[in-house]
Design a protein around this motif. Sequence first.
Motif, PDB file in Angstrom:
ATOM      1  N   GLY A   1      -8.483   4.926  -2.649  1.00  0.00           N
ATOM      2  CA  GLY A   1      -9.501   5.033  -1.615  1.00  0.00           C
ATOM      3  C   GLY A   1      -9.276   6.331  -0.848  1.00  0.00           C
ATOM      4  O   GLY A   1      -8.135   6.720  -0.583  1.00  0.00           O
ATOM      5  N   HIS A   2     -10.348   7.024  -0.503  1.00  0.00           N
ATOM      6  CA  HIS A   2     -10.242   8.306   0.206  1.00  0.00           C
ATOM      7  C   HIS A   2     -10.490   8.068   1.693  1.00  0.00           C
ATOM      8  O   HIS A   2     -11.502   7.477   2.060  1.00  0.00           O
ATOM      9  CB  HIS A   2     -11.264   9.291  -0.360  1.00  0.00           C
ATOM     10  N   LEU A   3      -9.555   8.501   2.514  1.00  0.00           N
ATOM     11  CA  LEU A   3      -9.667   8.283   3.956  1.00  0.00           C
ATOM     12  C   LEU A   3     -10.294   9.477   4.676  1.00  0.00           C
ATOM     13  O   LEU A   3     -10.394   9.482   5.903  1.00  0.00           O
ATOM     14  CB  LEU A   3      -8.288   7.976   4.544  1.00  0.00           C
TER      15      LEU A   3
ATOM     16  N   ARG B   1       0.823  -1.210   0.000  1.00  0.00           N
ATOM     17  CA  ARG B   1       0.000   0.000   0.000  1.00  0.00           C
ATOM     18  C   ARG B   1       0.855   1.256   0.000  1.00  0.00           C
ATOM     19  O   ARG B   1       1.884   1.316   0.682  1.00  0.00           O
ATOM     20  CB  ARG B   1      -0.882   0.040   1.254  1.00  0.00           C
ATOM     21  N   PHE B   2       0.402   2.247  -0.747  1.00  0.00           N
ATOM     22  CA  PHE B   2       0.956   3.593  -0.634  1.00  0.00           C
ATOM     23  C   PHE B   2      -0.111   4.473   0.014  1.00  0.00           C
ATOM     24  O   PHE B   2      -1.273   4.434  -0.400  1.00  0.00           O
ATOM     25  CB  PHE B   2       1.288   4.167  -2.008  1.00  0.00           C
ATOM     26  N   ILE B   3       0.290   5.243   1.010  1.00  0.00           N
ATOM     27  CA  ILE B   3      -0.631   6.196   1.624  1.00  0.00           C
ATOM     28  C   ILE B   3      -0.158   7.597   1.264  1.00  0.00           C
ATOM     29  O   ILE B   3       0.999   7.957   1.514  1.00  0.00           O
ATOM     30  CB  ILE B   3      -0.679   6.061   3.160  1.00  0.00           C
ATOM     31  N   LEU B   4      -1.029   8.373   0.656  1.00  0.00           N
ATOM     32  CA  LEU B   4      -0.763   9.780   0.367  1.00  0.00           C
ATOM     33  C   LEU B   4      -1.370  10.611   1.487  1.00  0.00           C
ATOM     34  O   LEU B   4      -2.556  10.455   1.792  1.00  0.00           O
ATOM     35  CB  LEU B   4      -1.470  10.245  -0.895  1.00  0.00           C
ATOM     36  N   THR B   5      -0.598  11.505   2.058  1.00  0.00           N
ATOM     37  CA  THR B   5      -1.128  12.494   2.991  1.00  0.00           C
ATOM     38  C   THR B   5      -0.805  13.863   2.407  1.00  0.00           C
ATOM     39  O   THR B   5       0.307  14.089   1.922  1.00  0.00           O
ATOM     40  CB  THR B   5      -0.488  12.351   4.378  1.00  0.00           C
TER      41      THR B   5
ATOM     42  N   VAL C   1      -5.409   6.179  -0.234  1.00  0.00           N
ATOM     43  CA  VAL C   1      -4.625   4.954  -0.259  1.00  0.00           C
ATOM     44  C   VAL C   1      -4.709   4.343  -1.657  1.00  0.00           C
ATOM     45  O   VAL C   1      -5.756   4.391  -2.310  1.00  0.00           O
ATOM     46  CB  VAL C   1      -5.112   3.958   0.828  1.00  0.00           C
ATOM     47  N   THR C   2      -3.584   3.825  -2.144  1.00  0.00           N
ATOM     48  CA  THR C   2      -3.577   3.144  -3.429  1.00  0.00           C
ATOM     49  C   THR C   2      -2.531   2.041  -3.414  1.00  0.00           C
ATOM     50  O   THR C   2      -1.583   2.071  -2.615  1.00  0.00           O
ATOM     51  CB  THR C   2      -3.300   4.125  -4.592  1.00  0.00           C
ATOM     52  N   ARG C   3      -2.713   1.071  -4.311  1.00  0.00           N
ATOM     53  CA  ARG C   3      -1.677   0.058  -4.533  1.00  0.00           C
ATOM     54  C   ARG C   3      -1.091   0.176  -5.938  1.00  0.00           C
ATOM     55  O   ARG C   3       0.050  -0.205  -6.175  1.00  0.00           O
ATOM     56  CB  ARG C   3      -2.267  -1.351  -4.364  1.00  0.00           C
ATOM     57  N   ASP C   4      -1.897   0.713  -6.847  1.00  0.00           N
ATOM     58  CA  ASP C   4      -1.508   0.692  -8.264  1.00  0.00           C
ATOM     59  C   ASP C   4      -1.447   2.072  -8.909  1.00  0.00           C
ATOM     60  O   ASP C   4      -1.183   2.190 -10.095  1.00  0.00           O
ATOM     61  CB  ASP C   4      -2.484  -0.201  -9.042  1.00  0.00           C
TER      62      ASP C   4
END
Lengths: 354, 354
Positions: A179-181, A152-156, A171-174
Amino acid sequence: MSGRAPSSDLAARFSGNPLLAPRDLMPSREDFEVLSVINPGVFRHAGRTWLLARVAERPAPAPGRVRIPVARDGEVRVLDLRADDPGLDVSDPREPKYKGEGLLSSVSHLRLFSSADGKTFTAADNPFLRGEGAYETYGIEDPRVTAFADGRFILTYTAVSPCGYGIGARVTRDWARFGHLGLILPIPNKDCTLFPERIDGAYAALNRPSGVIVGGHDIWLSFSPDLVHWGRHRCVARCRPGAWDGARIGVNGPPVRLPQGWLVLYHGADASKRYCLGALLLDPEDPRQVLARTREPVMQPVAPYECDGFFGRVVFSNGHVVDGDTLTLYYGASDTVTCGAGLRIRDILSALGV
Amino acid sequence: MSGRAPSSDLAARFSGNPLLAPRDLMPSREDFEVLSVINPGVFRHAGRTWLLARVAERPAPAPGRVRIPVARDGEVRVLDLRADDPGLDVSDPREPKYKGEGLLSSVSHLRLFSSADGKTFTAADNPFLRGEGAYETYGIEDPRVTAFADGRFILTYTAVSPCGYGIGARVTRDWARFGHLGLILPIPNKDCTLFPERIDGAYAALNRPSGVIVGGHDIWLSFSPDLVHWGRHRCVARCRPGAWDGARIGVNGPPVRLPQGWLVLYHGADASKRYCLGALLLDPEDPRQVLARTREPVMQPVAPYECDGFFGRVVFSNGHVVDGDTLTLYYGASDTVTCGAGLRIRDILSALGV
């Protein structure tokens, strides 16, 4: 370079700087112009180095007018004013005010660039990442990317709207589906980066709320069981009045695990808004404890591209990659372009007295 | 009353006001004086009505001096300055500044008072609740108390330290033993109250972060699985520029469940810092939705004890009890004393247009 780097400056700047500049980019809408391409989140994926850069745009200028983007009814419109309008205050070009109300000079989205060698970047085909929902109507800014071992990559990032700026996360894998947190930390908050592993079972994030009346622009640490809900907030580093990091500080990209502890690079600004970079070393088992902090900056704005631009005298980084003893830093310079530099980790540890 | 209450004012003030006044209290240390006893959290317990009041103290004055409490090395000391010290700015008596740094005019702790009839209160034997830990060194302020059906009381309050002010929380069942939930919402945040039941399985809190550059002093709603970690932040009510609630708003005590929705009383201040009370009605199933908001205040500072004092023209409430159609409000007046008033819920609903 316009000035000789002071001896405390540990950064070997790329000869090809800047790596990304506004002139290389098309604006996302025809009535806007690209103001800057800066402050990328950085990650490795599919054998390449990737930059997720903030692209700031503003309404294309017109003679004798000041044109300011405003969010109205969920979309961005242009407020078109006479330059001599007495209600207008542009003493800080990043933060114009109209009739006392704070406005933004630009609206940002995020674009991906990738590179085989980490020095020459080309725009990726991926769609732009834009603000979504009520708390991102003024755009999204200054992403940090944290890669977890599970893929997983988490963007903040800074989510900006008329309600204020807080921390949004996706959050994304590809890098195709996200997904929006939600707004994970409330307003006002900027400069959030996750640790790349859990601490005692909890996700951990360094972040920068801003004090009102009491408190300052300091670095805090927060914890979460699920990335969505955050608590156990505590201040880990405060500004040092009178020093180069006396007015505001905020973290760069994700902490780097070393045998000696968590290495955290951060930006600091003084009262004149000159932005430099420094380092913290956090306890390897308990990152709430600061083991060391550099007295002098490890990097300062000295190159011409760091001193001149939309907002000069700025080096500001949201990410890096690590190869052995080399930390390759990608950074925004003068709030205008994206550059690269290498630092030796042993030099940073030495500056930390470790 | 000094002025006739405007027709929109729905509050029948107690004839015995004020109920609590500084002159009735001993300071907690002999070099301090009690400045105010205000803004109580309110609850029913063991057949009595209880007020958990904020007691603000300051260093006892000395001629020609200004004495300001400061937190140094984990304890409160007194900064003793000449009144004509050019570094001193006391233009707002609640928020003195020294050499540009924000300081507090007072340090607060919490004391319990109880009553059989809800009108005559006596100090309880319970120990004072004081600030604990690094984020409460300047004290704790403005508690709200929410009673859950399982017997737990949750206190949410403003935790103040040189790092800023955020939301602290503690849990108790017996008002003798307390669990500390930490800083549940980061700086800068005030005016937090919990809903008395979970919403779709989650705890819910109305709270008031403060915008910096963009955003204002608006009311937000946040959710939590465990009371410690909070997320899904969203803005539910903004200030109305130019109106009585144009500069800042924040919730009173816990929302009251009615068939029509969640009744939320709130305070609002205008640019002149006159504090009134208004009401919101939130959707009974989805409190993120605001169904109605009073145009005029439901209560305004008109009585002498509401207009004169440490900081006049203030009515400010953190709690109430409900008996049938009567909502009995306890409130701080002029940032000095605690008073009581009754409002008819049907009158509030009528003002809400329901």
